[in-house]
Enzyme design. Sequence first.
Site, PDB file in Angstrom:
ATOM      1  CG  ASN A 102       8.639 -14.773  -1.007  1.00 21.85           C
ATOM      2  OD1 ASN A 102       8.103 -15.677  -1.632  1.00 21.85           O
ATOM      3  ND2 ASN A 102       9.031 -14.915   0.241  1.00 21.85           N
TER       4      ASN A 102
ATOM      5  CE1 TYR B  70      -1.899 -14.512   3.732  1.00 17.47           C
ATOM      6  CE2 TYR B  70      -0.753 -16.055   2.303  1.00 17.47           C
ATOM      7  CZ  TYR B  70      -1.131 -14.763   2.601  1.00 17.47           C
ATOM      8  OH  TYR B  70      -0.750 -13.723   1.779  1.00 17.47           O
TER       9      TYR B  70
ATOM     10  CE  LYS C  16      -3.983 -13.148   0.782  1.00 19.88           C
ATOM     11  NZ  LYS C  16      -4.295 -11.772   0.371  1.00 19.88           N
TER      12      LYS C  16
ATOM     13  CE  LYS D  46      16.259 -14.041  12.832  1.00 18.42           C
ATOM     14  NZ  LYS D  46      15.991 -15.283  12.176  1.00 18.42           N
TER      15      LYS D  46
ATOM     16  N   GLY E  43       0.821  -1.216   0.000  1.00 23.69           N
ATOM     17  CA  GLY E  43       0.000   0.000   0.000  1.00 23.69           C
ATOM     18  C   GLY E  43       0.853   1.264   0.000  1.00 23.69           C
TER      19      GLY E  43
ATOM     20  NE  ARG F  42      10.222 -19.191  -0.102  1.00 21.42           N
ATOM     21  CZ  ARG F  42      10.358 -20.525  -0.015  1.00 21.42           C
ATOM     22  NH1 ARG F  42      10.771 -21.230  -1.055  1.00 21.42           N
ATOM     23  NH2 ARG F  42      10.058 -21.154   1.107  1.00 21.42           N
TER      24      ARG F  42
HETATM   25  N1  LIG Z   1       4.442  -9.433   1.808  1.00 24.07           N
HETATM   26  C1  LIG Z   1       4.560 -10.446   0.942  1.00 24.07           C
HETATM   27  O1  LIG Z   1       5.663 -11.021   0.760  1.00 24.07           O
HETATM   28  C2  LIG Z   1       3.352 -10.893   0.131  1.00 24.07           C
HETATM   29  C3  LIG Z   1       3.544 -11.889  -0.850  1.00 24.07           C
HETATM   30  C4  LIG Z   1       2.467 -12.249  -1.650  1.00 24.07           C
HETATM   31  C5  LIG Z   1       1.234 -11.654  -1.476  1.00 24.07           C
HETATM   32  N2  LIG Z   1       1.071 -10.712  -0.497  1.00 24.07           N
HETATM   33  C6  LIG Z   1      -0.254 -10.078  -0.376  1.00 24.07           C
HETATM   34  O2  LIG Z   1      -0.078  -8.702  -0.672  1.00 24.07           O
HETATM   35  C7  LIG Z   1      -1.048  -7.918   0.036  1.00 24.07           C
HETATM   36  C8  LIG Z   1      -0.345  -6.788   0.774  1.00 24.07           C
HETATM   37  O3  LIG Z   1       0.556  -7.359   1.708  1.00 24.07           O
HETATM   38  P1  LIG Z   1       1.542  -6.454   2.587  1.00 24.07           P
HETATM   39  O4  LIG Z   1       2.799  -7.239   2.759  1.00 24.07           O
HETATM   40  O5  LIG Z   1       1.560  -5.060   2.065  1.00 24.07           O
HETATM   41  O6  LIG Z   1       0.791  -6.487   4.005  1.00 24.07           O
HETATM   42  P2  LIG Z   1       1.158  -5.678   5.331  1.00 24.07           P
HETATM   43  O7  LIG Z   1       2.375  -4.850   5.130  1.00 24.07           O
HETATM   44  O8  LIG Z   1       1.158  -6.660   6.458  1.00 24.07           O
HETATM   45  O9  LIG Z   1      -0.076  -4.710   5.503  1.00 24.07           O
HETATM   46  C9  LIG Z   1      -1.337  -5.233   5.820  1.00 24.07           C
HETATM   47  C10 LIG Z   1      -2.357  -4.152   5.629  1.00 24.07           C
HETATM   48  O10 LIG Z   1      -3.642  -4.711   5.899  1.00 24.07           O
HETATM   49  C11 LIG Z   1      -4.343  -3.833   6.770  1.00 24.07           C
HETATM   50  N3  LIG Z   1      -5.260  -4.586   7.605  1.00 24.07           N
HETATM   51  C12 LIG Z   1      -4.986  -5.698   8.357  1.00 24.07           C
HETATM   52  N4  LIG Z   1      -6.083  -6.081   9.039  1.00 24.07           N
HETATM   53  C13 LIG Z   1      -7.073  -5.198   8.702  1.00 24.07           C
HETATM   54  C14 LIG Z   1      -8.442  -5.065   9.080  1.00 24.07           C
HETATM   55  N5  LIG Z   1      -9.032  -5.927   9.937  1.00 24.07           N
HETATM   56  N6  LIG Z   1      -9.153  -4.038   8.555  1.00 24.07           N
HETATM   57  C15 LIG Z   1      -8.580  -3.169   7.704  1.00 24.07           C
HETATM   58  N7  LIG Z   1      -7.303  -3.242   7.293  1.00 24.07           N
HETATM   59  C16 LIG Z   1      -6.556  -4.254   7.794  1.00 24.07           C
HETATM   60  C17 LIG Z   1      -3.253  -3.182   7.610  1.00 24.07           C
HETATM   61  O11 LIG Z   1      -3.772  -1.973   8.173  1.00 24.07           O
HETATM   62  P3  LIG Z   1      -3.184  -1.398   9.593  1.00 24.07           P
HETATM   63  O12 LIG Z   1      -1.758  -0.986   9.336  1.00 24.07           O
HETATM   64  O13 LIG Z   1      -4.061  -0.249   9.890  1.00 24.07           O
HETATM   65  O14 LIG Z   1      -3.279  -2.545  10.557  1.00 24.07           O
HETATM   66  C18 LIG Z   1      -2.185  -2.956   6.572  1.00 24.07           C
HETATM   67  O15 LIG Z   1      -2.438  -1.768   5.842  1.00 24.07           O
HETATM   68  C19 LIG Z   1      -1.782  -8.898   0.958  1.00 24.07           C
HETATM   69  O16 LIG Z   1      -3.012  -9.240   0.385  1.00 24.07           O
HETATM   70  C20 LIG Z   1      -0.864 -10.119   1.010  1.00 24.07           C
HETATM   71  O17 LIG Z   1      -1.584 -11.291   1.254  1.00 24.07           O
HETATM   72  C21 LIG Z   1       2.099 -10.317   0.299  1.00 24.07           C
END
Ligand SMILES: NC(=O)c1ccc[n+]([C@@H]2O[C@H](COP(=O)([O-])OP(=O)(O)OC[C@H]3O[C@@H](n4cnc5c(N)ncnc54)[C@H](OP(=O)(O)O)[C@@H]3O)[C@@H](O)[C@H]2O)c1
Length: 315
Positions: free
Chosen positions: A165, A136, A140, A187, A14, A208
């Site tokens: 990732n 998870y 999804k 770390k 985001g 990965r």
């Molecule tokens: N990170 C990876 O390596 C990865 C890999 C593949 C796919 N994805 C997918 O990519 C997308 C973004 O991941 P990301 O890594 O950017 O996630 P992230 O950094 O953990 O951020 C999660 C976001 O979800 C919001 N959120 C969590 N619970 C919520 C709720 N109950 N109501 C409203 N908002 C909520 C959080 O808001 P707050 O900050 O306000 O809590 C935060 O903005 C996800 O769908 C994830 O499954 C991620």
Amino acid sequence: MKTILITGSSGLVGKAIQQVVAEQNKEQYKYAYITSKDADLTDISETRQLFEKYKPSYVIHLAACVGGLYKNMNCKVEMLEKNMLMNFNIVKCAHDFKVEKLIACLSTCIFPDNTTYPINEEMLHNGPPHHSNDAYAYAKRMLEIQCNAYRENFGDNFICIIPTNIYGPNDNFNLEDGHVIPSLIHKCYLAKKNDKPFIVRGTGSPLRQFIYSEDLAKLILWVLENSNEKSLILSVSEKDEVTIGHMATRIAKEFDYENSIQFDTSFSDGQYKKTADNSKLIELLKDDKFNFTNVEEGIKKTVKWFIENYENARI
Ligand SMILES: NC(=O)c1ccc[n+]([C@@H]2O[C@H](COP(=O)([O-])OP(=O)(O)OC[C@H]3O[C@@H](n4cnc5c(N)ncnc54)[C@H](OP(=O)(O)O)[C@@H]3O)[C@@H](O)[C@H]2O)c1
């Protein structure tokens, strides 16, 4: 002017979208950047109020309960229930409020454990996911089923993107909950600071494909304007797949860390590899040249960001 509602705006992806939007000066849209402070998306009435308030034409749904291998293993109930609720509410509201296009985010880590490689968009349901992240993964997978159901029954333009990732600034650098790269960065930072060994969990041998968060943000905005494919893997190519050990070495290099890197093999490795085929994306991009950030550059930027933002980082 049409509104794009972006859930999960305070997260890794985001924040990267906000940065890319600012850089690309995309002023033809209004942007509603949503975090859990605006609405708890696990609550249907709060989610409805959000749609009533912004009346979005487009939705990029990034919000999720996300984490690395150890969070996936230790918090299965939370990962299953929160993700199922959030996804269900967002897709339902996107239909009820006649959203023109919904982009929902899956992950390559939800694909079958026993499979042939590389995986492609058609193989999502061809077997159970790895046991470590099954809660998870099934949440999804249901998001994809729900999007396709609305697409087939009502013609809704609901799209699933499938990143590998992701890493970059604003990630969750928590040592227990974070994904592999941010956890390793934190770390190594501590190992360097305290003159201790840099300990990597597992053998370091799993492979990965890592995508830099700003690259993913650019691709998501490109999908919004250019693709109506029902599902699309967003990834660097297969030849850019690297081991976790290689990434640990890159991270150590960025910190000028010269002490030893040790692999603690008492910890699980998770799935050995999840090699994804990005050929559909490359075919669709065709004339729109896209240069992926290489891991050296991406790690350099991420480590720099972490050091400069340590006080306010998610650790
Ligand atoms: N990170 C990876 O390596 C990865 C890999 C593949 C796919 N994805 C997918 O990519 C997308 C973004 O991941 P990301 O890594 O950017 O996630 P992230 O950094 O953990 O951020 C999660 C976001 O979800 C919001 N959120 C969590 N619970 C919520 C709720 N109950 N109501 C409203 N908002 C909520 C959080 O808001 P707050 O900050 O306000 O809590 C935060 O903005 C996800 O769908 C994830 O499954 C991620």
